[in-house]
Design a protein around this motif. Structure first.
Motif, mmCIF file in Angstrom:
data_model
loop_
_atom_site.group_PDB
_atom_site.id
_atom_site.type_symbol
_atom_site.label_atom_id
_atom_site.label_comp_id
_atom_site.label_asym_id
_atom_site.label_seq_id
_atom_site.Cartn_x
_atom_site.Cartn_y
_atom_site.Cartn_z
ATOM 1 N N GLU A 70 -14.944 -8.265 115.289
ATOM 2 C CA GLU A 70 -16.046 -7.334 115.525
ATOM 3 C C GLU A 70 -15.592 -5.876 115.567
ATOM 4 O O GLU A 70 -16.403 -4.965 115.408
ATOM 5 C CB GLU A 70 -16.737 -7.681 116.845
ATOM 6 N N LYS A 71 -14.270 -5.634 115.774
ATOM 7 C CA LYS A 71 -13.757 -4.276 115.855
ATOM 8 C C LYS A 71 -13.448 -3.692 114.474
ATOM 9 O O LYS A 71 -13.256 -2.487 114.347
ATOM 10 C CB LYS A 71 -12.482 -4.241 116.699
ATOM 11 N N ILE A 72 -13.383 -4.523 113.449
ATOM 12 C CA ILE A 72 -13.082 -4.060 112.096
ATOM 13 C C ILE A 72 -14.367 -3.536 111.463
ATOM 14 O O ILE A 72 -15.343 -4.271 111.330
ATOM 15 C CB ILE A 72 -12.485 -5.190 111.236
ATOM 16 N N ILE A 73 -14.362 -2.254 111.078
ATOM 17 C CA ILE A 73 -15.581 -1.638 110.556
ATOM 18 C C ILE A 73 -15.583 -1.546 109.031
ATOM 19 O O ILE A 73 -16.615 -1.289 108.424
ATOM 20 C CB ILE A 73 -15.780 -0.234 111.152
ATOM 21 N N GLU A 74 -14.428 -1.762 108.389
ATOM 22 C CA GLU A 74 -14.368 -1.664 106.931
ATOM 23 C C GLU A 74 -13.216 -2.517 106.415
ATOM 24 O O GLU A 74 -12.149 -2.570 107.035
ATOM 25 C CB GLU A 74 -14.186 -0.208 106.500
ATOM 26 N N VAL A 75 -13.428 -3.162 105.289
ATOM 27 C CA VAL A 75 -12.421 -4.031 104.681
ATOM 28 C C VAL A 75 -12.377 -3.750 103.185
ATOM 29 O O VAL A 75 -13.420 -3.535 102.550
ATOM 30 C CB VAL A 75 -12.758 -5.518 104.919
ATOM 31 N N GLU A 76 -11.166 -3.731 102.652
ATOM 32 C CA GLU A 76 -11.010 -3.545 101.209
ATOM 33 C C GLU A 76 -9.939 -4.513 100.694
ATOM 34 O O GLU A 76 -8.836 -4.565 101.237
ATOM 35 C CB GLU A 76 -10.607 -2.108 100.883
ATOM 36 N N ILE A 77 -10.279 -5.266 99.673
ATOM 37 C CA ILE A 77 -9.338 -6.177 99.014
ATOM 38 C C ILE A 77 -9.229 -5.742 97.555
ATOM 39 O O ILE A 77 -10.225 -5.686 96.832
ATOM 40 C CB ILE A 77 -9.814 -7.638 99.103
ATOM 41 N N LYS A 78 -8.018 -5.395 97.129
ATOM 42 C CA LYS A 78 -7.822 -4.925 95.763
ATOM 43 C C LYS A 78 -6.629 -5.636 95.121
ATOM 44 O O LYS A 78 -5.802 -6.253 95.806
ATOM 45 C CB LYS A 78 -7.633 -3.411 95.741
ATOM 46 N N GLN A 79 -6.554 -5.490 93.798
ATOM 47 C CA GLN A 79 -5.549 -6.243 93.033
ATOM 48 C C GLN A 79 -5.186 -5.453 91.782
ATOM 49 O O GLN A 79 -6.063 -5.062 91.009
ATOM 50 C CB GLN A 79 -6.135 -7.614 92.663
ATOM 51 N N ASN A 80 -3.877 -5.189 91.608
ATOM 52 C CA ASN A 80 -3.445 -4.530 90.373
ATOM 53 C C ASN A 80 -3.057 -5.589 89.336
ATOM 54 O O ASN A 80 -3.119 -6.794 89.608
ATOM 55 C CB ASN A 80 -2.295 -3.558 90.647
ATOM 56 N N ARG A 81 -2.607 -5.157 88.167
ATOM 57 C CA ARG A 81 -2.343 -6.103 87.076
ATOM 58 C C ARG A 81 -1.172 -7.027 87.390
ATOM 59 O O ARG A 81 -1.210 -8.226 87.102
ATOM 60 C CB ARG A 81 -2.061 -5.324 85.787
ATOM 61 N N ILE A 82 -0.122 -6.462 87.985
ATOM 62 C CA ILE A 82 1.041 -7.297 88.321
ATOM 63 C C ILE A 82 0.666 -8.339 89.364
ATOM 64 O O ILE A 82 1.034 -9.520 89.254
ATOM 65 C CB ILE A 82 2.200 -6.409 88.812
ATOM 66 N N GLN A 83 -0.097 -7.913 90.381
ATOM 67 C CA GLN A 83 -0.522 -8.856 91.411
ATOM 68 C C GLN A 83 -1.422 -9.946 90.830
ATOM 69 O O GLN A 83 -1.327 -11.115 91.216
ATOM 70 C CB GLN A 83 -1.260 -8.107 92.526
ATOM 71 N N ARG A 84 -2.293 -9.566 89.887
ATOM 72 C CA ARG A 84 -3.183 -10.555 89.280
ATOM 73 C C ARG A 84 -2.378 -11.625 88.534
ATOM 74 O O ARG A 84 -2.712 -12.802 88.557
ATOM 75 C CB ARG A 84 -4.151 -9.848 88.326
ATOM 76 N N ALA A 85 -1.296 -11.201 87.908
ATOM 77 C CA ALA A 85 -0.466 -12.161 87.174
ATOM 78 C C ALA A 85 0.228 -13.151 88.110
ATOM 79 O O ALA A 85 0.461 -14.306 87.738
ATOM 80 C CB ALA A 85 0.580 -11.415 86.345
ATOM 81 N N PHE A 86 0.526 -12.715 89.317
ATOM 82 C CA PHE A 86 1.197 -13.591 90.281
ATOM 83 C C PHE A 86 0.235 -14.217 91.287
ATOM 84 O O PHE A 86 0.664 -14.923 92.204
ATOM 85 C CB PHE A 86 2.262 -12.792 91.059
ATOM 86 N N GLY A 87 -1.051 -13.970 91.144
ATOM 87 C CA GLY A 87 -2.029 -14.542 92.072
ATOM 88 C C GLY A 87 -1.958 -13.930 93.457
ATOM 89 O O GLY A 87 -2.100 -14.640 94.462
ATOM 90 N N LEU A 88 -1.772 -12.616 93.520
ATOM 91 C CA LEU A 88 -1.642 -11.920 94.805
ATOM 92 C C LEU A 88 -2.675 -10.795 94.897
ATOM 93 O O LEU A 88 -3.241 -10.363 93.892
ATOM 94 C CB LEU A 88 -0.232 -11.328 94.962
ATOM 95 N N SER A 89 -2.907 -10.309 96.129
ATOM 96 C CA SER A 89 -3.849 -9.218 96.372
ATOM 97 C C SER A 89 -3.325 -8.363 97.511
ATOM 98 O O SER A 89 -2.331 -8.704 98.163
ATOM 99 C CB SER A 89 -5.247 -9.764 96.723
ATOM 100 N N SER A 90 -4.008 -7.242 97.757
ATOM 101 C CA SER A 90 -3.686 -6.357 98.876
ATOM 102 C C SER A 90 -4.897 -6.249 99.783
ATOM 103 O O SER A 90 -6.035 -6.132 99.306
ATOM 104 C CB SER A 90 -3.285 -4.966 98.380
ATOM 105 N N LEU A 91 -4.650 -6.282 101.087
ATOM 106 C CA LEU A 91 -5.713 -6.250 102.082
ATOM 107 C C LEU A 91 -5.597 -4.970 102.906
ATOM 108 O O LEU A 91 -4.505 -4.587 103.335
ATOM 109 C CB LEU A 91 -5.619 -7.470 102.999
ATOM 110 N N GLN A 92 -6.732 -4.317 103.129
ATOM 111 C CA GLN A 92 -6.772 -3.115 103.964
ATOM 112 C C GLN A 92 -7.926 -3.235 104.947
ATOM 113 O O GLN A 92 -9.055 -3.546 104.563
ATOM 114 C CB GLN A 92 -6.954 -1.868 103.094
#
Length: 510
Positions: free
Chosen positions: A447-469
């Protein structure tokens, strides 16, 4: 009728003292070291400083005369301004943190200072009483606390009207909880010794003496006086050894004394509603925060602290954690807590934040992604080293050694970051840990988290990975990152975070 009051008259005295302290160097130059200098620069400089000091004195008195405050049972009423008047009304319900600070000067006069921090943005985010009596502080603080307690009582009474336990029993239980005050931690001598070693405060003595020598030698010739003493001390190997031992002992004693003055009377305590932190021997500072206002917890371990099994726990709040121009840095529970003790204290202070030590690691493919990522720092540094080719210790063509050492440090930091990076979703809690030579564990509620962003660059997409903010409300806004998480976690996190809407709805109806 609301009684309108001015701040304590000693406020003017403290402002003049602060002006003198900040101008001590100018005073020494104009009126002591260059007192006989009759050049135009110094003559007019003295007149300019005297005019500035006179205006500061007059403005301090006028500010004191035109600044007033009052309070009723619900809010502060503030008024200030010499020519342009500003009226402000701040409800007690907006107060999130209460900071107290008693400097050595306050103690000499039997005074103190207090600041009521709110979640309001802007320069007027707090109600500050920089100089006041202890009796007045108790009156102000009790007014805020009584308002908070009355809100709790009203809430319990409304629950009683729906058929809950009788109000008198609720009030008695609430009053009993408010009276409880538990001390969770007070540093021992062993803790203070660890603090002096871990903080490297023993290394402050030599730079301090060197800085003092440099500033004094600008106006007083010390070289001739010290040359003879230095020559006699360095004439014998035994004297050199004795001097070195004395400097080392003095440095360690200075470090221990510095830690004792800063953390000697540190205390972490709590009651059912708030967390209290006290610190300081010569000057006292205290901080209290409502448990419900804690947005997140951050546990940091530097490389040295990790070796000694220590950690620093910080409370992240939406309110400011400083008082006046002095940064109290008092959001830290204690910078040198044993790791196990730190986790235990967090659970005792905030039962809703139970830290899970069993956390999931990143998949091994995340390490390859990090190792393959280009380092712009290394590329730019190597280009500069190649262009200038500086000599280290008089040896030619050593730029490539510096470049190789920097590359090894970067790779080591990435490997450590991979090993330290972990995550955990446990009911409404989320734990994110990352960092290379210094690791940070971030714990907050959904409930304390007011914003979330999940993104993925080309290298991460190739390895099935993402970044969480994630973004948490604080001052300033607190942002946490977790790089190279598996896509399965990103999907799980999306479903987990959608449940927040249910919790927010429940919060608004209470």
């Amino acid at each position: 009728m609301i009684a309108i009051r001015r701040h304590h008259p000693a406020t003017v005295l403290f402002k003049i003292g602060k002006l003198l302290r900040n101008s001590i160097f100018i005073i020494l130059v104009l009126f002591v070291f260059q007192a006989n200098n009759s050049s135009t620069l110094f003559v007019y400089g003295r007149y300019a400083f005297l005019l500035f000091f006179l205006w500061s004195l007059v403005s301090s008195v006028l500010n004191w005369l035109t600044t007033t405050y009052a309070l009723d049972d619900q809010r502060f009423y503030l008024r200030r301004g010499i020519f342009n008047k500003t009226d402000q009304s701040i409800p007690f319900s907006k107060v999130q943190n209460i900071n107290r600070h008693t400097s050595f000067s306050h103690r000499l006069l039997g005074l103190t200072s207090i600041s009521f921090e709110t979640g309001i943005a802007g320069e007027d985010s707090s109600v500050k009483f920089e100089v006041t009596t202890k009796k007045e502080v108790l009156r102000l603080e009790s007014a805020v606390q009584e308002h908070k307690e009355s809100l709790v009582t009203e809430q319990l009474t409304s629950e009683d009207d729906t058929g809950a336990t009788p109000a008198t029993e609720h009030e008695q239980a609430t009053q009993k909880q408010l009276e409880e005050h538990i001390i969770h931690f007070q540093p021992t001598r062993r803790d203070l010794l660890k603090a002096s070693m871990t903080s490297f405060s023993f290394l402050l003595l030599v730079p301090l003496l060197a800085s003092l020598y440099y500033n004094v030698s600008e106006f007083v010739s010390l070289e001739e006086r010290l040359d003879g003493i230095g020559a006699s001390l360095l004439a014998s190997p035994w004297m050199i050894a004795i001097v070195a031992i004395l400097i080392i002992l003095a440095s360690f004693l200075f470090g221990i004394l510095h830690s004792f003055i800063k953390y000697g009377k540190y205390e972490i305590s709590s009651d059912s509603q708030r967390v209290y932190i006290k610190k300081g021997v010569l000057s006292h500072a205290s901080f209290s925060i409502a448990k419900e206002r804690v947005q997140a917890i951050e546990i940091t371990q530097s490389f040295t602290k990790r070796i000694l099994g220590l950690a620093e726990v910080k409370l992240i709040s939406a309110g400011s954690l400083s008082l006046g121009s002095e940064e109290l840095n008092i959001s830290s529970l204690y910078p040198f807590l044993p790791k196990k003790k730190a986790y235990a204290i967090v659970s005792e202070l905030l039962p809703g934040y139970r830290i899970q030590e069993d956390m999931q690691r990143l998949p091994r493919r995340a390490l390859w992604v990090r190792m393959l990522k280009p380092s712009w720092l290394w590329l730019i540094a190597t280009a500069l080293l190649f262009y200038f080719q500086p000599k280290f210790l008089g040896i030619d063509n050593t730029w490539w050694i510096a470049s190789s050492v920097l590359l090894l440090l970067i790779l080591a930091s990435r490997i450590l970051d991979f090993l330290h990076t972990r995550y955990c979703l446990h009911d409404e809690l989320i734990q994110l840990k990352n960092g290379g030579f210094t690791s940070t564990l971030f714990v907050t509620k959904r409930e304390k988290i007011i914003e979330v962003e999940i993104k993925q660059n080309r290298i991460q997409r190739a390895f099935g990975l993402s970044s969480l903010q994630t973004v948490t409300r604080a001052r300033p806004i607190h942002t946490s990152y977790l790089e190279d998480i598996p896509d399965s976690l990103a999907s799980t996190f999306r479903h987990w975070y959608r449940e927040r809407s249910k919790e927010v709805k429940l919060d608004t109806t209470n």
